[in-house]
Design an enzyme around this catalytic site. Structure first.
Site, PDB file in Angstrom:
ATOM      1  N   ASP A 178      -3.272   2.812 -10.546  1.00  0.00           N
ATOM      2  CA  ASP A 178      -2.171   3.064  -9.534  1.00  0.00           C
ATOM      3  C   ASP A 178      -2.288   2.028  -8.329  1.00  0.00           C
ATOM      4  OD1 ASP A 178      -1.148   4.985 -10.890  1.00  0.00           O
ATOM      5  OD2 ASP A 178      -1.610   6.467  -9.296  1.00  0.00           O
ATOM      6  N   TYR A 181       2.172   1.064  -6.982  1.00  0.00           N
ATOM      7  CA  TYR A 181       3.379   2.024  -6.775  1.00  0.00           C
ATOM      8  C   TYR A 181       4.720   1.359  -6.786  1.00  0.00           C
ATOM      9  CZ  TYR A 181      -0.115   5.510  -5.959  1.00  0.00           C
ATOM     10  OH  TYR A 181      -1.110   6.421  -6.014  1.00  0.00           O
ATOM     11  N   HIS A 295      -8.181   7.141 -15.171  1.00  0.00           N
ATOM     12  CA  HIS A 295      -7.432   7.168 -13.979  1.00  0.00           C
ATOM     13  C   HIS A 295      -7.426   8.650 -13.753  1.00  0.00           C
ATOM     14  CE1 HIS A 295      -4.550   6.674 -10.900  1.00  0.00           C
ATOM     15  NE2 HIS A 295      -3.618   7.378 -11.777  1.00  0.00           N
ATOM     16  N   HIS A 305      -2.672  17.632  -9.854  1.00  0.00           N
ATOM     17  CA  HIS A 305      -2.861  17.310 -11.269  1.00  0.00           C
ATOM     18  C   HIS A 305      -3.906  17.991 -11.963  1.00  0.00           C
ATOM     19  CE1 HIS A 305      -0.293  13.856  -9.959  1.00  0.00           C
ATOM     20  NE2 HIS A 305      -1.037  13.544  -8.999  1.00  0.00           N
ATOM     21  N   HIS A 332      -6.029   9.071  -9.415  1.00  0.00           N
ATOM     22  CA  HIS A 332      -4.881   9.886  -9.417  1.00  0.00           C
ATOM     23  C   HIS A 332      -4.890  11.089  -8.550  1.00  0.00           C
ATOM     24  CE1 HIS A 332      -1.639  11.528 -12.006  1.00  0.00           C
ATOM     25  NE2 HIS A 332      -2.393  12.413 -12.546  1.00  0.00           N
TER      26      HIS A 332
END
Length: 445
Positions: A178, A181, A295, A305, A332
C-alpha cells in the site's frame, strides 16, 4: 500547473475524507492527534527534468535508479561518481510507459548502476541533465538499520512519518504494501513519487504490493498491478522469481523475503514453489537473520480485516517456521501490533515475531477497535501513526523499536531486543537449517 497537476486537483475531492480517531489500548497519557488531509505534490521543473526518483537494491553491489520524465526524448542514462559534480561512470538502462483508461504515464526510466562500494556516498544525475542527487549504499556487514513503514499513502500524516524517518539515519527502507493509495486514479501515483523522492532517492526502498496496488478492471486490466509493476520494479529476477510481486535479496547479513498477499500462494502456485526453493538456498552462516514481509497479517487482534491473511498463513506458515524466520512484518491493518514468537496461533520460542505496522499515514484512517480481552500472544498494540526501526547489531542481536508520530516529534513507544534463531540452542535441533547454538541466546520478549 502541468496537466498532471490539473488532473490531481480534479481527482482529489474524491479522496478528501477523514475519520475521527478514538483512543485505544496502550499509552493512557497519549492524546490522539486529529486527522490530516491528502497532500497533492506537483512537478515544478522542466519536462526533461527527472521526477519521482527512487532507488532499489540489485544484487550485492548494484542499485537501480528509477525516475519519470514528461519529455519523451530523455535518455535512460545515469552518470555517477563519489565527488559532487564529477561523474566517473555512467550506465544506460531501459524505459517503459503504460496507459490506464485515458491516463498515459510519462516515460519511466530504470537504470542499474554499479558495481558500487559498500557504505559509500555517490552523486548521480539522471538523463544527462537536471539536478544532482546523492545516495548511500548499505554496509557490507553488520550493523545495519532498516526502517519499516507500511500503508504509507500521501496525507499530512505521511509527511509527518517521512520527516521522522529522515530525522535519523538508516540504510534501507522496507515497505510491506500500500504505497500511493491511487486506487486507479493514476495521477496520484505521480504525486506519491514526488512526495517520497527526497527520501527514496537517497536510500534504497524495497517494497512489496498491497491491495491498493491491484487496480484491476474486468476484461480491460484483468491482471492488475499495471502501475506498480511499471513504476516500482524490484530485483525479482536475481532471486529466481517470475514475478515482481514476490522476491528476495541479501543485504549486510540479512536475507529479506518479500511475499505477495495478492497473487497465488497455494501449494501448486509459482510463489509457493519459489519460496520453498528460496528458503532451501539460505546460508545461515552468511545471512543469520531472515525477515519476511507480507501485506495482510497472519496474526492480528484488531477487528479490521480480520482473517484476511489466514489462507496464506495455512499455506506457508510451516515453511517459514522450519526455516527459522526471525521476524514477519505486515501492513494492511492501520495500527501497530507486536506479537511474541508464535507458530500455529500459539506462543512458540522457535517461531517468528509477527509485527503489524500498517500505520504510515494512509488516507483511510486508523483501525481503532481491538478485540477484548487482549490475546496473550499480543505483546503491544496501539492505533497510532508511526514507523519502525530494526537495527541489527551483529549475528546474534537486533533491536526493534516502534516510533509513534507525536506531532513534531517521534516517540519510541515500543521496543524490544531480539536474538537470531540461527543461534538458538532450543530451535537449532528441530529446524531444517544449519545453525550454531549458543546456550545463552534469549529474546527480551
Amino acid at each position: 500547473m502541468d496537466r498532471h497537476g490539473r488532473l490531481l486537483q480534479l481527482f482529489s475531492y474524491l479522496l478528501l475524507s477523514a475519520r475521527l480517531f478514538i483512543h485505544t489500548y496502550s499509552d493512557e497519557d497519549f492524546i490522539r492527534q486529529p486527522p490530516r488531509q491528502l497532500i497533492l505534490t506537483s512537478h515544478h521543473g522542466k519536462d526533461s527534468d527527472p521526477q519521482q526518483v527512487h532507488i532499489s537494491l540489485v544484487g550485492k553491489d548494484h542499485m537501480k535508479i528509477s525516475w519519470v520524465t514528461s519529455h519523451e526524448h530523455v535518455k535512460s542514462m545515469v552518470e555517477y561518481g563519489k565527488t559532487p559534480g564529477i561523474y566517473e561512470a555512467s550506465a544506460t538502462g531501459e524505459h517503459t510507459s503504460y496507459q490506464y483508461f485515458l491516463y498515459r504515464s510519462g516515460k519511466i526510466h530504470h537504470v542499474t548502476i554499479g558495481p558500487l562500494d559498500p557504505k559509500t556516498t555517490y552523486y548521480y544525475r539522471c538523463g544527462g541533465s537536471g539536478p544532482e542527487f546523492k545516495l548511500r549504499t548499505p554496509p557490507s556487514a553488520f550493523p545495519i538499520e532498516f526502517v519499516v513503514a507500511g500503508d504509507l499513502g500521501q496525507t499530512e500524516w505521511t509527511a509527518s512519518t517521512l520527516t521522522h524517518i529522515g530525522a535519523k539515519d538508516y540504510d534501507v527502507l522496507l515497505l510491506p504494501g500500500d504505497l500511493s493509495y491511487a486506487d486507479a486514479q493514476q495521477p496520484l501515483w505521480d504525486s506519491f513519487g514526488r512526495l517520497v523522492e527526497p527520501y527514496a532517492s537517497q536510500r534504497p526502498w524495497m517494497v512489496t504490493q498491497g491491495n491498493h496496488e491491484i487496480e484491476s478492471f474486468p476484461i480491460i486490466f484483468p491482471r492488475g498491478f499495471k502501475a506498480f509493476n511499471s513504476r516500482w520494479q524490484m530485483p525479482y529476477q536475481q532471486s529466481g522469481s517470475k514475478s515482481n510481486l514476490y522476491y528476495s535479496f541479501d543485504v549486510s547479513g540479512a536475507h529479506i523475503i518479500m511475499l505477495g498477499s495478492y497473487t497465488d500462494f497455494d501449494a501448486n502456485s509459482d510463489q509457493y514453489k519459489w519460496l520453498r526453493a528460496d528458503l532451501a538456498k539460505v546460508d545461515k552462516s552468511k545471512t543469520p537473520w531472515t525477515i519476511v514481509l507480507i501485506h495482510a497479517p497472519w496474526y492480528s487482534s484488531n477487528t479490521a480485516h480480520k482473517g484476511e491473511g489466514e489462507s496464506m498463513r495455512l499455506a506457508m506458515e510451516e515453511m517459514l517456521y522450519t526455516a527459522g524466520i526471525d521476524i514477519v512484518f505486515a501492513g494492511h491493518v492501520h495500527a501497530y501490533e507486536r506479537f511474541t514468537r508464535v507458530y500455529d496461533k500459539k506462543a512458540d520460542q522457535c517461531g517468528p515475531v509477527h509485527v503489524t505496522i500498517g500505520d504510515g499515514g494512509n488516507r483511510e484512517g486508523l483501525a481503532m477497535l481491538f478485540e477484548k480481552p487482549r490475546p496473550s500472544i499480543s505483546v503491544y498494540r496501539e492505533a497510532s501513526f508511526g514507523h519502525g526501526r530494526l537495527r541489527i547489531l551483529n549475528q546474534t542481536h537486533a533491536h526493534w523499536s516502534w516510533q509513534r508520530n507525536n506531532d513534531s516529534n517521534s516517540f519510541a513507544a515500543d521496543e524490544v531486543w531480539l536474538s537470531s534463531l540461527s543461534y538458538s540452542h532450543a530451535c537449532c535441533k528441530n529446524s531444517s537449517f544449519e545453525c550454531t547454538p549458543l546456550t545463552t541466546q534469549n529474546d527480551e520478549l
